[in-house]
Scaffold this active site. Structure first.
Site: not given
Length: 216
Positions: A185-186
């Site tokens: 996730g980013s």
């Protein structure tokens, strides 16, 4: 569809670990239901890891005046803000959040010359936190095309622990070529000149190389 080279080691390690776990359960447990549950969970996890590192086949857009989405995800910020690292003045920020289910290849939003490529270590706040742009692990790239400069910032989220960036200062890059990769996730931030015509809205789902973020 292809598998990104950044995922090969992770996929192999996942396969070995899951194979050892399933082998141990098969050897030490005689419970068929337990074996089935572990096997089903292992298969689902393995397929998820493969899916995370996928590179889908897609037809890309091109345009000298277009700023294309650098990643897949959802638009979470569109606002004027102060950019302190390179421009040191007000810019129009467009931020795209990538969930673990999104394609995580990052691409050049425009063609031009790389003027800055700088890695920063930092915290691992959730990617939608307002301070993640300046306090999280991140990599900043500035690409100039002779008319304007666009800043792209890869930001690690709470799960991500590794940002990969392939660009070096002075390189000539082409729109939609791979810029890098963020594991799990980013978020990716774009900083554009104030007054730029934005073509997306908050909460809109975008695709790298296909969705027009703005027109210069």
């Amino acid at each position: 569809m292809k598998i990104h080279r950044e995922g090969l080691a992770t996929i192999l390690l996942t396969f070995v670990v899951l194979a050892l776990i399933n082998g141990a359960v098969f050897y030490f447990s005689g419970n068929t239901l337990t074996l089935q549950i572990i096997a089903a969970f292992s298969l689902a996890l393995f397929l998820f890891i493969i899916s995370f590192f996928r590179i889908p086949n897609r037809e890309m857009k091109h345009g000298e005046s277009l700023v294309l989405a650098p990643c897949d995800g959802k638009v979470v910020v569109i606002e004027e803000t102060y950019e302190p690292e390179y421009f040191k003045d007000k810019r129009l920020q467009v931020s795209i959040f990538m969930s673990p289910a999104n394609v995580h290849v990052n691409r050049n939003p425009i063609s031009g010359q790389v003027k800055l490529s700088q890695y920063h270590s930092g915290k691992y706040l959730v990617a939608w936190h307002p301070k993640s742009s300046t306090e999280n692990e991140r990599h900043t790239v500035v690409i100039g095309n002779g008319k304007t400069d666009v800043l792209v910032r890869q930001i690690a989220g709470a799960l991500a622990r590794r940002i990969v960036n392939y660009l070096k200062p002075g390189m000539e890059v082409t729109q939609n070529e791979e810029m890098g990769f963020i594991k799990f996730g980013s978020r990716v931030d774009l900083y554009l000149p104030v007054g730029t015509q934005v073509s997306v809205q908050l909460d809109q789902v975008v695709r790298a190389g296909q969705t027009v973020i703005a027109t210069l």
